[in-house]
Structures are given as C-alpha cells and as structure tokens.
Scaffold this motif. Structure first.
Motif, PDB file in Angstrom:
ATOM      1  N   GLU A  41      34.435  39.217  38.021  1.00 23.63           N
ATOM      2  CA  GLU A  41      34.668  37.860  38.633  1.00 23.63           C
ATOM      3  C   GLU A  41      33.649  36.924  38.062  1.00 23.63           C
ATOM      4  OE1 GLU A  41      33.793  35.815  43.059  1.00 23.63           O
ATOM      5  OE2 GLU A  41      34.243  38.152  42.870  1.00 23.63           O
ATOM      6  N   THR A  43      32.229  33.297  38.191  1.00 22.15           N
ATOM      7  CA  THR A  43      32.168  32.222  39.366  1.00 22.15           C
ATOM      8  C   THR A  43      32.323  30.862  38.578  1.00 22.15           C
ATOM      9  OG1 THR A  43      29.860  31.763  38.918  1.00 22.15           O
ATOM     10  CG2 THR A  43      30.483  33.447  40.512  1.00 22.15           C
ATOM     11  N   ARG A  45      30.597  28.031  39.364  1.00 26.50           N
ATOM     12  CA  ARG A  45      29.462  27.419  39.992  1.00 26.50           C
ATOM     13  C   ARG A  45      28.546  26.830  38.845  1.00 26.50           C
ATOM     14  NH1 ARG A  45      28.009  32.290  43.041  1.00 26.50           N
ATOM     15  NH2 ARG A  45      27.010  33.677  41.536  1.00 26.50           N
ATOM     16  N   ILE A  57      43.069  35.862  41.203  1.00 22.38           N
ATOM     17  CA  ILE A  57      41.939  34.889  41.501  1.00 22.38           C
ATOM     18  C   ILE A  57      41.216  35.411  42.406  1.00 22.38           C
ATOM     19  CG2 ILE A  57      41.723  32.585  42.249  1.00 22.38           C
ATOM     20  CD1 ILE A  57      42.685  32.587  39.648  1.00 22.38           C
ATOM     21  N   SER A  59      38.541  34.050  45.522  1.00 19.44           N
ATOM     22  CA  SER A  59      37.852  32.741  45.919  1.00 19.44           C
ATOM     23  C   SER A  59      36.885  32.992  47.040  1.00 19.44           C
ATOM     24  CB  SER A  59      38.630  31.702  46.334  1.00 19.44           C
ATOM     25  OG  SER A  59      39.344  32.162  47.474  1.00 19.44           O
ATOM     26  N   ASN A  63      41.090  28.703  51.446  1.00 21.74           N
ATOM     27  CA  ASN A  63      41.689  27.270  51.400  1.00 21.74           C
ATOM     28  C   ASN A  63      43.090  27.439  51.275  1.00 21.74           C
ATOM     29  OD1 ASN A  63      42.962  24.908  50.170  1.00 21.74           O
ATOM     30  ND2 ASN A  63      40.883  24.280  49.562  1.00 21.74           N
ATOM     31  N   THR A  66      45.011  26.157  48.153  1.00 20.43           N
ATOM     32  CA  THR A  66      44.856  27.163  47.044  1.00 20.43           C
ATOM     33  C   THR A  66      45.691  28.360  46.945  1.00 20.43           C
ATOM     34  OG1 THR A  66      42.471  26.246  46.633  1.00 20.43           O
ATOM     35  CG2 THR A  66      43.045  28.102  45.474  1.00 20.43           C
ATOM     36  N   CYS A  70      48.666  29.367  44.248  1.00 17.70           N
ATOM     37  CA  CYS A  70      48.854  30.614  43.769  1.00 17.70           C
ATOM     38  C   CYS A  70      49.859  31.585  44.166  1.00 17.70           C
ATOM     39  CB  CYS A  70      47.505  31.590  44.031  1.00 17.70           C
ATOM     40  SG  CYS A  70      45.996  31.000  43.420  1.00 17.70           S
ATOM     41  N   ILE A  77      46.019  36.365  44.419  1.00 17.50           N
ATOM     42  CA  ILE A  77      44.679  35.920  44.951  1.00 17.50           C
ATOM     43  C   ILE A  77      44.097  36.471  46.086  1.00 17.50           C
ATOM     44  CG2 ILE A  77      45.942  34.306  46.665  1.00 17.50           C
ATOM     45  CD1 ILE A  77      43.589  32.119  46.141  1.00 17.50           C
ATOM     46  N   PRO A  79      41.544  35.788  48.513  1.00 17.55           N
ATOM     47  CA  PRO A  79      40.497  34.754  49.240  1.00 17.55           C
ATOM     48  C   PRO A  79      39.461  35.221  50.109  1.00 17.55           C
ATOM     49  CG  PRO A  79      42.743  34.856  50.262  1.00 17.55           C
ATOM     50  CD  PRO A  79      42.828  35.932  49.236  1.00 17.55           C
TER      51      PRO A  79
END
Length: 178
Positions: A41, A43, A45, A57, A59, A63, A66, A70, A77, A79
């Motif tokens: 994974e 990031t 940032r 993906i 996260s 969201n 988002t 996807c 995804i 999340p």
C-alpha cells in the motif's frame, strides 16, 4: 483467477509505505518481491507522486465520491471505516471488503468482533498493527490481512538500506506464515 479477498488472505500482511523519492520505487519493489511481499500500500502523503498501474485502491477513510468513481471505473476499492455507520454506508454501495483504520485507536480486535457480529464484511486492519498484535488480528475470521508500516520504515528507504529492509520484510512474512 483469484479474487482480491483470496489474494489478501494469502498474503496476510501488506506493508504500508511512504516514498519520498521516485527513484526508490524500483529497488524497493525488487526488495519486496525478493523477500516474499509482492504487494504494498503506497501512501499518497508525500510529495512523490507515483503513476503506475494498480490492482486495487486502499483509502484511509470512506469518501462516497471516491468509492463511486472506483465502482464506475471497475476498480476494486477497500475504503477505511471504523464504526457501524460507515460499514453500513459501504455495504449500501455494495462493498464487503473494508479497511479498518485506525485499528488500535478505534478499539482494535474488540471493535472488529463487535462489527462482524452484525455485518457480513471482511477487514484489512491498519493503524497500530505490529508484530506484537498482528497474530491477534489475523486470528479473527473477518480479517483477511493486516497493513502496517513496521515492515518498511520510511527512514530505511530514504537511507537506501535495502538489506536491512529485506530482513524486516522477510522476518514479517516468516512470522505470519509460521
């Protein structure tokens, strides 16, 4: 073809990595694969943005825009959620594999047990997971794999300590596969 859940369950752990320099991605990828970790994974940032193909993906939060993007694009995804309302929101959008983040700060394995007592979902906990508690998480039937930074510390990447990183990765893989 194996599903995402099967792939995660086979790996058991996923390193969560912050990369500061794009030129470190090739040697890091090589070290990961050579030491039994063909997944990471990455990031977003840091200033270093990496444009590469992905299989899915992950996260830190949920969201809805988002997630819907996807879903519309056919991209898997996972999340982040940490409470019943977010789990229900994810389920409403058809998701059954979720990141539990921040795991330890959100109640750890006790919270996961409470959530999975009522929701038919699978989790990938990250945030406070380490060699000290990864077995406790992986022992839960609802946990596919755990993410963590302990396997690939950013400072070792920045310093190019590939042998040291290789040992940490190999030790982590061997630990969860014992």
């Amino acid at each position: 073809m194996t599903t995402l859940n099967e792939q995660l369950a086979n790996l058991k752990i996923i390193p969560v990595i912050a990369i500061n320099r794009a030129e470190d991605t090739i040697p890091l990828g090589k070290i990961l694969v050579e030491n039994g970790m063909p997944c990471a994974e990455i990031t977003l940032r840091t200033e270093c943005a990496i444009e590469a193909g992905v299989d899915f993906i992950v996260s830190p939060g949920f969201n809805p825009r988002t997630v819907q993007y996807c879903i519309d694009k056919g991209i898997a995804i996972v999340p982040g959620v940490n409470n019943p309302s977010l789990v229900e929101h994810a389920m409403e959008m058809g998701l059954r594999t979720l990141k539990f983040f921040p795991a330890e700060a959100s109640g750890g394995t006790d919270m996961l047990k409470a959530l999975t007592a009522v929701y038919p979902v699978k989790f990938m906990p990250t945030g406070g997971v380490s060699l000290k508690n990864v077995d406790e998480y992986l022992s839960l039937p609802s946990v596919l794999a755990c993410g963590g930074t302990w396997m690939v510390p950013t400072n070792l990447i920045d310093e190019g300590k590939w042998d040291e990183l290789g040992k940490l990765i190999r030790d982590a893989v061997e630990f969860v596969n014992k």
